[in-house]
Write an enzyme that holds these catalytic residues in place. Structure first.
Site, PDB file in Angstrom:
ATOM      1  N   GLU A  96     109.662 -46.361 -63.370  1.00 55.92           N
ATOM      2  CA  GLU A  96     109.276 -46.536 -64.764  1.00 55.92           C
ATOM      3  C   GLU A  96     109.152 -48.039 -65.043  1.00 55.92           C
ATOM      4  O   GLU A  96     109.549 -48.877 -64.215  1.00 55.92           O
ATOM      5  CB  GLU A  96     110.318 -45.899 -65.703  1.00 55.92           C
ATOM      6  CG  GLU A  96     109.821 -45.803 -67.137  1.00 55.92           C
ATOM      7  CD  GLU A  96     110.579 -44.819 -68.015  1.00 55.92           C
ATOM      8  OE1 GLU A  96     111.454 -44.094 -67.497  1.00 55.92           O
ATOM      9  OE2 GLU A  96     110.289 -44.768 -69.222  1.00 55.92           O
ATOM     10  N   ASP A 108     107.973 -44.145 -72.232  1.00 56.20           N
ATOM     11  CA  ASP A 108     107.972 -43.260 -73.407  1.00 56.20           C
ATOM     12  C   ASP A 108     107.631 -44.046 -74.672  1.00 56.20           C
ATOM     13  O   ASP A 108     107.542 -45.276 -74.649  1.00 56.20           O
ATOM     14  CB  ASP A 108     109.334 -42.572 -73.563  1.00 56.20           C
ATOM     15  CG  ASP A 108     110.474 -43.572 -73.772  1.00 56.20           C
ATOM     16  OD1 ASP A 108     110.509 -44.590 -73.058  1.00 56.20           O
ATOM     17  OD2 ASP A 108     111.316 -43.352 -74.666  1.00 56.20           O
ATOM     18  N   HIS A 133     105.555 -45.040 -63.967  1.00 54.93           N
ATOM     19  CA  HIS A 133     105.741 -43.976 -64.965  1.00 54.93           C
ATOM     20  C   HIS A 133     105.473 -44.558 -66.349  1.00 54.93           C
ATOM     21  O   HIS A 133     106.243 -45.384 -66.843  1.00 54.93           O
ATOM     22  CB  HIS A 133     107.182 -43.454 -64.868  1.00 54.93           C
ATOM     23  CG  HIS A 133     107.519 -42.400 -65.872  1.00 54.93           C
ATOM     24  ND1 HIS A 133     107.285 -41.062 -65.659  1.00 54.93           N
ATOM     25  CD2 HIS A 133     108.074 -42.483 -67.100  1.00 54.93           C
ATOM     26  CE1 HIS A 133     107.683 -40.365 -66.706  1.00 54.93           C
ATOM     27  NE2 HIS A 133     108.163 -41.206 -67.594  1.00 54.93           N
ATOM     28  N   ASP A 168     106.237 -44.978 -55.086  1.00 56.90           N
ATOM     29  CA  ASP A 168     105.212 -45.370 -56.057  1.00 56.90           C
ATOM     30  C   ASP A 168     104.515 -44.119 -56.584  1.00 56.90           C
ATOM     31  O   ASP A 168     103.417 -43.773 -56.150  1.00 56.90           O
ATOM     32  CB  ASP A 168     104.205 -46.322 -55.398  1.00 56.90           C
ATOM     33  CG  ASP A 168     103.248 -46.926 -56.426  1.00 56.90           C
ATOM     34  OD1 ASP A 168     103.491 -46.755 -57.642  1.00 56.90           O
ATOM     35  OD2 ASP A 168     102.264 -47.566 -56.006  1.00 56.90           O
TER      36      ASP A 168
HETATM   37  O1  9MR Z   1     117.560 -48.198 -68.415  1.00 55.30           O
HETATM   38  C1  9MR Z   1     118.281 -47.029 -68.752  1.00 55.30           C
HETATM   39  C2  9MR Z   1     119.259 -46.729 -67.641  1.00 55.30           C
HETATM   40  O2  9MR Z   1     120.205 -47.749 -67.532  1.00 55.30           O
HETATM   41  C3  9MR Z   1     119.922 -45.384 -67.900  1.00 55.30           C
HETATM   42  O3  9MR Z   1     120.738 -45.054 -66.799  1.00 55.30           O
HETATM   43  C4  9MR Z   1     118.854 -44.324 -68.100  1.00 55.30           C
HETATM   44  C5  9MR Z   1     119.416 -42.945 -68.357  1.00 55.30           C
HETATM   45  O4  9MR Z   1     120.108 -42.889 -69.550  1.00 55.30           O
HETATM   46  O5  9MR Z   1     118.018 -44.690 -69.178  1.00 55.30           O
HETATM   47  C6  9MR Z   1     117.318 -45.872 -68.958  1.00 55.30           C
HETATM   48  O6  9MR Z   1     116.558 -46.170 -70.067  1.00 55.30           O
HETATM   49  C7  9MR Z   1     115.467 -45.319 -70.380  1.00 55.30           C
HETATM   50  C8  9MR Z   1     115.627 -44.913 -71.829  1.00 55.30           C
HETATM   51  O7  9MR Z   1     116.769 -44.111 -71.971  1.00 55.30           O
HETATM   52  C9  9MR Z   1     114.407 -44.210 -72.387  1.00 55.30           C
HETATM   53  N1  9MR Z   1     113.220 -44.985 -72.151  1.00 55.30           N
HETATM   54  C10 9MR Z   1     113.022 -45.285 -70.738  1.00 55.30           C
HETATM   55  C11 9MR Z   1     114.173 -46.102 -70.228  1.00 55.30           C
HETATM   56  C12 9MR Z   1     113.924 -46.574 -68.808  1.00 55.30           C
HETATM   57  O8  9MR Z   1     113.940 -45.536 -67.888  1.00 55.30           O
END
Ligand code: 9MR
Length: 614
Positions: free
Chosen positions: A594, A191, A536, A585
């Site tokens: 991601e 994102d 992602h 994948d």
């Molecule tokens: O890395 C984060 C993970 O530990 C959490 O469980 C998750 C859900 O809250 O979010 C992950 O971080 C994401 C972030 O909130 C938004 N950008 C993408 C991040 C990686 O997925």
């Protein structure tokens, strides 16, 4: 054969399809690091086979000659993989070459290499991930491996005011009457959000790679001119230049002096989501997040993101992250750019004081369009910030805060695991390796805690079918980074003690990341016979739309995740996968596939460590 002539375009389409099919290698039952083995290093492979008795193995060279042989070690049923692994150890074979194969029982591996310094390219590509996720600047064709990866600047400038609307739970936020120019920084992940908490640990990890290397005399590995970035001829380490891009953003997220705001204080968990907001002096705190007001679709290139962006309310966690990394900045740039170092130190002190004044402003607001990075325990953030400030300044107040913390190293106790929400060990690591005001006794205690943690990781490896030094029962979001963070601690333990078992365990972790896993999957783009291809990401999303580029090499997938299976791909796997196999994948699998700055940072650290630590 059908008896008709194919049009030339059809032929080339078929040829392309054949190439694509060839490129997608079938999984092999013999799993090993697809990048190959270090000549002098440990060489372990796993074959999955139901046999309860050892299987004969043979190492065959490119000309078909058997060079080594033995019997596999039967592990038994392995909960993490769901496999029945046979472990093979080829470490005694130390002749470099290409085209080796390993036969285990009836199975044969793909060809693999043995050579010196297999990680040289990986450490550079892993660092290039950061340049290519820079916000606020054009990504230039001359700095990237494929011109399709170039793009105009996104969010330039990234100027935003505070969210002044109703959140998902119906809370009305008042806004703030100012806008901040928080340009630069890296996009967090797939994102376009930028988050101080996650930016903090990611920048810290790169800066720690620098500090550790400087202490060992290997900092020239990322000297000026070694990376493909615009600052490659400014006389400063390219690793530092890259980290500074994030630091500039982090510093810009500070709340201006004289700001009073209504914020949630204390661990509120109202059933209806309605928060009690209290007016307080927020000067010097850091905003938690800066992102779009709603989620954009995939693909969206940064320059095509026209959503309104907001600053979301300042939190104690973000404030302590800013204090910690700004303090680290202050000591690193002291001789390189004294004015910048001084700015970092002032920001660090101000942020720390703001966190002391407002110790319990948690990230509990419910906003869409970005990640939460919510954390209900800030004692570790407080320890980390105090540790960085103490190392940098030696001032008694910071030292007192360390002594009073339950996270302080104690003889006989292992340093804690770390990730974006548990950061005490980052402070322990700085006490252990950074040049600064800490006493030799403090340094020794910190080192002992890290060595103790490394001992536990080595032990975990011995209990794993795939021998990775990581033994979670449930694999978290971003598990590959959890594995690499263990490797980072193991690397430090090797630095401190020189014990070969620690280095071998670092290799075990990297072997897992690069293919020695039940999916026979290299989790790094561009590396290995079966690399991840479809992470992602909003720009590197060729799978979603062929007009967008495929990812560059050196990008780490978050990895198996059976703790949160909320994306549409993971949802179909729920209950049907062993922890290490809950991964696909697919660009839609955002809980598994991601990319993220706090995941690629330990890849840089560990690849550089392996490359520079014979
Ligand atoms: O890395 C984060 C993970 O530990 C959490 O469980 C998750 C859900 O809250 O979010 C992950 O971080 C994401 C972030 O909130 C938004 N950008 C993408 C991040 C990686 O997925």
């Amino acid at each position: 054969m059908p008896n008709f002539k194919l049009a030339p375009w059809a032929l080339s389409a078929l040829a392309l399809a054949a190439v694509a099919a060839r490129a997608e290698e079938a999984p092999s039952p013999v799993r090993l690091n697809q990048l190959g083995f270090e000549t002098q290093g440990p060489k372990r492979a796993i074959a999955s086979d139901p046999s309860k008795t050892p299987l004969p193995w043979r190492l065959i060279d490119a000309s078909g000659v058997t060079r080594a042989s033995g019997q596999s070690q039967v592990f038994g049923l392995d909960a993490a993989s769901g496999d029945h692994p046979h472990q093979v150890d080829l470490s005694d074979w130390r002749t470099p070459g290409q085209g080796y194969r390993l036969r285990v029982g009836a199975h044969e591996s793909r060809p693999f290499a043995i050579g010196d310094h297999p990680y040289g390219a990986l450490k550079r590509d892993a660092l290039a991930f950061f340049y290519q996720n820079r916000s606020g600047v054009a990504i230039e064709a001359r700095y990237v491996s494929d011109p399709a990866l170039a793009r105009p600047a996104g969010h330039a400038p990234d100027r935003a005011t505070c969210f002044d609307k109703t959140d998902e739970a119906g809370n009305l936020w008042a806004g703030c009457g100012y806008a901040l120019d928080a340009s630069k920084g890296w996009y967090d992940a797939g994102d376009h959000g930028k988050y101080v908490v996650n930016g903090g640990i990611a920048a810290w990890t790169l800066l720690n790679a620098y500090e550790r290397a400087a202490a060992r005399g290997t900092a020239q590995a990322f000297a000026d001119g070694t990376a493909q970035i615009p600052e490659r001829a400014n006389g400063v380490s390219d690793l530092l230049d890259e980290a500074r891009w994030e630091l500039e953003f982090l510093l810009a997220m500070a709340v201006p002096a004289g700001t009073v705001m209504a914020l949630p204080v204390g661990p509120q968990k109202p059933a209806d989501g309605k928060l009690v907001l209290t007016r307080l002096d927020a000067s010097g705190m850091a905003h938690q997040r800066l992102h779009d007001k709603r989620w954009t679709p995939l693909p969206t290139a940064p320059q095509d993101d026209h959503e309104t962006r907001y600053l979301y309310y300042p939190t104690t966690a973000a404030t302590l992250n800013l204090a910690a990394v700004a303090a680290q900045c202050a000591r690193i740039w002291k001789a390189i750019d004294p004015a910048f170092a001084a700015r970092c130190l002032t920001t660090a002190r101000t942020a720390y004081a703001a966190a002391l004044r407002n110790p319990q402003v948690y990230a509990i607001g419910q906003f869409t369009g970005g990640g939460g990075y919510g954390d209900g325990d800030l004692t570790d953030e407080a320890y980390w910030a105090a540790a960085e400030l103490f190392v940098t300044t030696g001032e008694a107040a910071y030292g007192q805060a360390l002594i009073g913390s339950r996270h302080a190293p104690v003889a006989g106790r292992a340093a804690e695991d770390f990730d974006w929400g548990s950061v005490a060990t980052l402070g322990v690591i700085s006490l252990a390796v950074a040049p600064g005001a800490q006493s030799e006794a403090d340094r020794a205690l910190a080192r002992a805690a890290l060595v103790k943690a490394a001992d536990a990781y080595v032990e975990q490896g011995a209990r794993q079918g795939y021998r990775l030094p990581y033994a979670a029962k449930t694999y978290p979001w971003g598990s590959n980074a959890s594995v690499l963070n263990h490797a980072l601690v193991l690397g430090l333990a090797y630095d401190f003690t020189g014990r070969p078992a620690y280095r071998a365990a670092v290799v075990d972790a990297m072997d897992y990341i690069l293919g020695r896993n039940p999916l026979d999957q290299s989790y790094v783009t561009g590396y290995g016979a079966r690399p991840v291809r479809h992470p992602h990401h909003r720009f590197w999303t060729q799978q979603a739309d062929p007009r967008y580029p495929a990812p560059p090499p050196g990008v780490l997938s978050g990895g198996p995740n059976d703790s949160n299976m909320s994306d549409p791909v993971a949802a179909t796997m729920k209950g049907h996968c062993a922890p290490q196999t809950c991964w696909r994948d697919d660009y839609r699998a955002f809980t598994q596939n991601e990319v993220a700055i706090n995941w690629n940072a330990p890849l840089v650290w560990v690849a550089a460590w392996l490359d520079e630590t014979p």
